[in-house]
Design an enzyme around this catalytic site. Sequence first.
Site, PDB file in Angstrom:
ATOM      1  N   GLU A   1      70.721  54.990 -28.929  1.00  0.00           N
ATOM      2  CA  GLU A   1      71.773  55.251 -29.890  1.00  0.00           C
ATOM      3  C   GLU A   1      72.962  54.781 -29.051  1.00  0.00           C
ATOM      4  O   GLU A   1      73.326  55.040 -27.897  1.00  0.00           O
ATOM      5  CB  GLU A   1      72.133  56.416 -30.218  1.00  0.00           C
ATOM      6  CG  GLU A   1      71.230  57.435 -31.251  1.00  0.00           C
ATOM      7  CD  GLU A   1      71.666  58.804 -31.307  1.00  0.00           C
ATOM      8  OE1 GLU A   1      73.017  59.072 -31.511  1.00  0.00           O
ATOM      9  OE2 GLU A   1      70.963  59.569 -31.601  1.00  0.00           O
TER      10      GLU A   1
ATOM     11  N   GLU B   1      77.609  57.611 -43.665  1.00  0.00           N
ATOM     12  CA  GLU B   1      77.029  58.851 -43.998  1.00  0.00           C
ATOM     13  C   GLU B   1      77.965  60.012 -44.377  1.00  0.00           C
ATOM     14  O   GLU B   1      78.602  60.473 -43.646  1.00  0.00           O
ATOM     15  CB  GLU B   1      76.013  59.267 -43.178  1.00  0.00           C
ATOM     16  CG  GLU B   1      74.748  58.575 -42.738  1.00  0.00           C
ATOM     17  CD  GLU B   1      74.262  58.938 -41.622  1.00  0.00           C
ATOM     18  OE1 GLU B   1      73.263  59.786 -41.722  1.00  0.00           O
ATOM     19  OE2 GLU B   1      73.907  58.332 -40.448  1.00  0.00           O
TER      20      GLU B   1
ATOM     21  N   LYS C   1      78.045  63.791 -43.115  1.00  0.00           N
ATOM     22  CA  LYS C   1      78.023  63.771 -41.641  1.00  0.00           C
ATOM     23  C   LYS C   1      79.540  64.383 -41.444  1.00  0.00           C
ATOM     24  O   LYS C   1      80.296  64.351 -42.630  1.00  0.00           O
ATOM     25  CB  LYS C   1      77.908  62.589 -40.913  1.00  0.00           C
ATOM     26  CG  LYS C   1      76.362  62.157 -40.720  1.00  0.00           C
ATOM     27  CD  LYS C   1      76.212  61.340 -39.627  1.00  0.00           C
ATOM     28  CE  LYS C   1      76.330  62.407 -38.223  1.00  0.00           C
ATOM     29  NZ  LYS C   1      75.537  61.901 -37.181  1.00  0.00           N
TER      30      LYS C   1
ATOM     31  N   GLU D   1      82.682  60.606 -37.508  1.00  0.00           N
ATOM     32  CA  GLU D   1      81.276  60.810 -37.570  1.00  0.00           C
ATOM     33  C   GLU D   1      80.637  60.171 -39.076  1.00  0.00           C
ATOM     34  O   GLU D   1      79.542  59.846 -39.035  1.00  0.00           O
ATOM     35  CB  GLU D   1      80.936  62.181 -37.649  1.00  0.00           C
ATOM     36  CG  GLU D   1      80.962  62.937 -36.491  1.00  0.00           C
ATOM     37  CD  GLU D   1      79.871  62.630 -35.190  1.00  0.00           C
ATOM     38  OE1 GLU D   1      78.776  62.375 -35.746  1.00  0.00           O
ATOM     39  OE2 GLU D   1      79.991  62.546 -34.146  1.00  0.00           O
TER      40      GLU D   1
END
Length: 350
Positions: free
Chosen positions: A261, A315, A318, A324
């Site tokens: 990641e 997203e 999140k 985030e």
Amino acid sequence: MAISKHSSHHHLFLLLLLIITPAVTSIGVNYGTLGDNLPPPATVARFLKSNTIIDRIRIFDFNPEVLKAFAGTGILVSVTVPNADIPSLTDPWNARRWVNANIKPFHPATKIHYICVGTEVLHWGPQNIVDHLLPAMRVLHAALVKAGIKDIKISTPHSLSILFSSNPPSNASFRPGWDVGNLAPILQFHRRTKSGFMVNPYTYYAYSPANESYCLFKPNAGLYDKATRKRYTNQFDQLMDAVYVSMKKLGYSDVEIIVAETGWPSGGDPQNTHANVGNAAAYDGGVMKKVSSGVGTPLMPGRRFETYIFSLFNENLKGPSLDEKNFGLFRPDFTPVFDIGIMRGSQVFL
Ligand SMILES: *[C@@H]1O[C@H](CO)[C@@H](O)[C@H](O)[C@H]1NC(C)=O
Ligand SMILES: *[C@@H]1O[C@H](CO)[C@@H](O)[C@H](O)[C@H]1NC(C)=O
């Protein structure tokens, strides 16, 4: 005359090659699904296959709908065992049942590449899960062997809190307590099973305004490492070499390193003005270039790292921070948040 004719054919051939060859770049993304507005997996699979150069994904679970959707695409799919499921998989019978239920029905039509056992387990704990991590990796590996599956590997992504220090990189080491006790045996497992050691470097979380260019692959004076006489012009290289030196100290410099990641958000909470589209494009673009150029790092020249950008989509579920929610390369409607040459045919030929 003959020579010049030959060479002009040669040039034409090269030109055609540039036009017809799909990207040589191999880039992965993390496909998180914490959004209530995301497209169905089958649409995502078709989009990635036809419109992008993304050739591998990692998911944070082992969702059968996703595994089914990527069948026949040739795109590599890595799955994740949730941290809480780790203790039960140290039981050989449970591990075999897990492989039979969650891997066998999909593989090899879906090219399952890695089973990630948990996510940042050492970082998040609790101790009970930490203690079961390597045993679960070993038992799952044995279950794959037993099932006759030879092309799926086992790993576990680590946050960089595994590092005790990273500055200068030549003096880096893993955290005492985790180094010999946890990480050395995990590295031994990777050496034995020929799998990669996964790390999640996020220079975003080490950001300071003074070091913005250093974080974002932009021109800067850099960091000079006196011991190795290497100059670091970006923090990504510094962190990767810090991991390498730490592995080397334990005797495992030969084990492959995978970037499981890494990323930078294109938006965030008001105080985080460095979370913006320009910086996200600079960072993710810098990573793309680093990975595709094959230049490696000061201490690992010429090495390519299998790399998964975080993440595929913004997203909306999140959080808690806006940062985030905004790590995506794409919005849920597939429009790119920024362009780093990831769309098919959009590569810049250097
Ligand atoms: C190297 O790291 C140790 C701690 O691990 C520290 O005490 C020492 O000062 C560091 N040396 C340099 C040159 O940074
Ligand atoms: C900025 O980077 C330099 C090396 O280039 C480093 O010495 C310094 O600690 C960094 N500052 C912060 C606040 O991270």
